[in-house]
Design an enzyme around this catalytic site. Structure first.
Site, PDB file in Angstrom:
ATOM      1  N   LYS A 215       0.853  -1.186   0.000  1.00 57.76           N
ATOM      2  CA  LYS A 215       0.000   0.000   0.000  1.00 57.76           C
ATOM      3  C   LYS A 215       0.890   1.237   0.000  1.00 57.76           C
ATOM      4  O   LYS A 215       1.714   1.417   0.895  1.00 57.76           O
ATOM      5  CB  LYS A 215      -0.901  -0.009   1.233  1.00 57.76           C
ATOM      6  N   LYS A 269      -2.373  -1.532  -3.637  1.00 58.09           N
ATOM      7  CA  LYS A 269      -3.169  -0.305  -3.596  1.00 58.09           C
ATOM      8  C   LYS A 269      -2.276   0.919  -3.659  1.00 58.09           C
ATOM      9  O   LYS A 269      -1.285   0.948  -2.950  1.00 58.09           O
ATOM     10  CB  LYS A 269      -3.946  -0.329  -2.284  1.00 58.09           C
TER      11      LYS A 269
HETATM   12  C1  PBG Z   1      -6.824   3.594   5.778  1.00 62.59           C
HETATM   13  C2  PBG Z   1      -7.348   3.533   4.392  1.00 62.59           C
HETATM   14  C3  PBG Z   1      -7.248   4.515   3.408  1.00 62.59           C
HETATM   15  C4  PBG Z   1      -7.891   4.020   2.276  1.00 62.59           C
HETATM   16  C5  PBG Z   1      -8.371   2.773   2.589  1.00 62.59           C
HETATM   17  N1  PBG Z   1      -7.995   2.466   3.906  1.00 62.59           N
HETATM   18  C6  PBG Z   1      -6.708   5.888   3.472  1.00 62.59           C
HETATM   19  C7  PBG Z   1      -5.305   6.079   3.823  1.00 62.59           C
HETATM   20  O1  PBG Z   1      -4.507   5.165   3.895  1.00 62.59           O
HETATM   21  O2  PBG Z   1      -4.985   7.235   4.054  1.00 62.59           O
HETATM   22  C8  PBG Z   1      -8.036   4.753   0.985  1.00 62.59           C
HETATM   23  C9  PBG Z   1      -9.020   4.205   0.016  1.00 62.59           C
HETATM   24  C10 PBG Z   1      -9.331   5.113  -1.115  1.00 62.59           C
HETATM   25  O3  PBG Z   1      -8.689   6.141  -1.341  1.00 62.59           O
HETATM   26  O4  PBG Z   1     -10.290   4.785  -1.829  1.00 62.59           O
HETATM   27  N2  PBG Z   1      -7.647   2.972   6.703  1.00 62.59           N
END
Ligand code: PBG
Length: 345
Positions: A215, A269
Site C-alpha cells: 500500500k 493499492k
Molecule cells: C486507511 C485507508 C485509506 C484508504 C483505505 N484504507 C486511506 C489512507 O490510507 O490514508 C483509501 C481508500 C481510497 O482512497 O479509496 N484505513
C-alpha cells in the site's frame, strides 16, 4: 490533368502479400474479439467499498466521490441487498464513529457496539452469506489525530507494536460481529501474524485475512479522507508507514512477509499507478491478489465524465479490465454497482 490509373505495383510501404502474421484477422467482429479475449471482466471480480456512519439521520453524499454515500445502518443494508441482487460477491466496509468518540487510541474501532460491529451484524442478519463481508481493520477513522495507529509520545510517530496490539482487538471484534474477512490496511510490520494469532486464539480460525500488503502513500486517497472525515493532525502524512511510490521491489518484500505471516489474500493499492506491482505479485505468489482502484482514481474519471470530456463508464471498464489484465483476481472499486449493472450481473 494527370490521369488516374491503377498503380502498377504494390505501394512501397505496403506489407508483402506473403505476410503470415496478421493480428487484425482476429479483430474482425465482436464475437471474434470476445472469443479471443485474454481477460474477461465479470461481476465476480468486483468488490464494493462501502461507508457507514454513526449518528446519521439520512445517507449523506460525499462531495469528492459522486455517487458514493455515507450510509446509515438502514441505507447500508438496503445498498448491500442491491449489490447482492446485482451479483457483486464482496463488500469492503468502512465505518465512521460519532466525531466525539474519536480518541488517541481509536477505541471506538474495537468496541463490541461500535458502528462497524453493528453494521457487520446488521448486514449478516440481512443477507447471510450471499456476499463476502470484509471489514477494513485500521484505526484512522477512529483516532483524534487521524493516524492509522497510536502515537509514540517520544517520537510522535506511529508506535508499530502498540498499534498492532489494538488491531488485534479490532479484528477479533469484527470477526465476532460477523466479518468473513478482516482487511488490515495500516501497513504496520507484523500485523498479519499478530491478527492471525489473535483470531485463532479467540476461536475465529475461519476468519480470513486480506492483507493490504503493498500500500503506497499517495495523494490519490484524498477523496477517501473526505468520505471518512479524516484529517491528519498538523498536516501530517502516512509516509513513515505506507510505501514510497518510487519503490517496486519493496512491494515483493512486503507481500512476501504478509504471505509468510498467514495472509489468505493480498491487496495492492492503489491500482492504476501500481500495475507493475500487481503483475510482479501475481507472478511471484499464489494467493489471490486484490487491487484497490482508490478514491482518487474514481474521482478523476467521474470529474472528467461530468465535464463531458470522457465517457466515464467506458473508461471505468477499461481501467478495471486493465487492472485484471495486470494480474488482479478481484478489484475493489467504487464503480462496482455501476459496472455490475453494465456487465449484466
Ligand atoms: C486507511 C485507508 C485509506 C484508504 C483505505 N484504507 C486511506 C489512507 O490510507 O490514508 C483509501 C481508500 C481510497 O482512497 O479509496 N484505513
Amino acid at each position: 490533368m494527370v490521369p488516374v490509373t491503377e498503380p502498377s505495383g504494390p505501394h512501397p510501404a505496403a506489407p508483402s502479400r506473403t505476410l503470415v502474421r496478421r493480428p487484425r484477422r482476429l479483430r474482425q467482429s465482436p464475437a471474434l474479439r470476445r472469443l479471443v479475449a485474454e481477460t474477461v471482466l465479470g461481476v465476480d471480480d468486483l468488490v464494493a467499498p462501502i461507508f457507514v456512519a454513526d449518528g446519521l439521520e439520512a445517507p449523506r453524499p460525499i462531495g469528492a466521490l459522486p455517487g458514493v454515500l455515507q450510509h446509515t445502518l438502514g441505507s447500508l443494508v438496503a445498498e448491500v441487498r442491491h449489490l447482492v441482487d446485482l451479483g457483486v460477491p464482496g463488500i469492503l466496509l468502512f465505518g465512521l464513529p460519532r466525531p466525539e468518540e474519536k480518541d488517541g487510541r481509536g477505541s471506538a474501532a474495537f468496541r463490541a457496539d461500535g458502528i462497524v460491529q453493528r453494521a457487520l451484524t446488521a448486514v449478516r442478519d440481512a443477507v447471510g452469506d450471499s456476499v463476502v463481508v470484509m471489514a477494513d481493520c485500521c484505526l484512522d477513522e477512529f483516532t483524534d489525530h487521524g493516524h492509522c495507529g497510536v502515537l509514540d509520545p517520544r517520537t510522535g510517530d506511529v508506535d508499530n507494536d502498540a498499534t498492532v496490539a489494538l488491531y488485534d482487538l479490532v479484528a477479533v471484534s469484527q470477526a465476532a460481529a460477523g466479518a468473513d474477512v478482516v482487511a488490515p490496511s495500516g501497513m504496520m510490520d507484523g500485523q498479519v501474524a499478530s491478527l492471525r494469532a489473535a483470531l485463532d486464539g479467540a476461536g475465529y480460525e475461519r476468519t480470513a485475512i486480506l492483507a493490504y500488503a503493498a500500500k503506497y502513500a499517495t495523494a490519490l486517497y484524498g477523496p477517501f479522507r473526505e468520505a471518512v472525515d479524516v484529517t491528519i493532525r498538523d498536516g501530517g502524512d502516512r509516509r513513515t508507514y505506507q510505501q514510497d511510490v518510487a519503490n517496486r521491489r519493496e512491494a515483493l518484500l512486503e507481500v512476501g512477509l504478509d504471505v509468510a505471516e498467514g495472509a489468505d489474500m493480498v491487496m495492492v493499492k492503489p491500482a492504476l499507478i501500481s500495475l507493475d506491482v500487481i503483475a510482479d505479485v501475481r507472478r511471484t505468489f499464489d494467493v489471490p491478489v486484490a487491487a484497490y482502484h482508490v478514491s482518487g482514481e474514481y474521482a478523476m474519471v467521474r470529474a472528467a465524465a461530468e465535464r463531458g470530456w470522457i465517457d466515464g463508464q467506458a473508461v471505468a471498464l477499461e481501467q478495471i479490465t486493465a487492472i485484471k489484465r495486470a494480474g488482479a483476481d478481484m478489484v475493489a472499486t467504487y464503480f462496482a454497482a455501476e459496472l455490475a449493472e453494465a456487465l449484466g450481473g
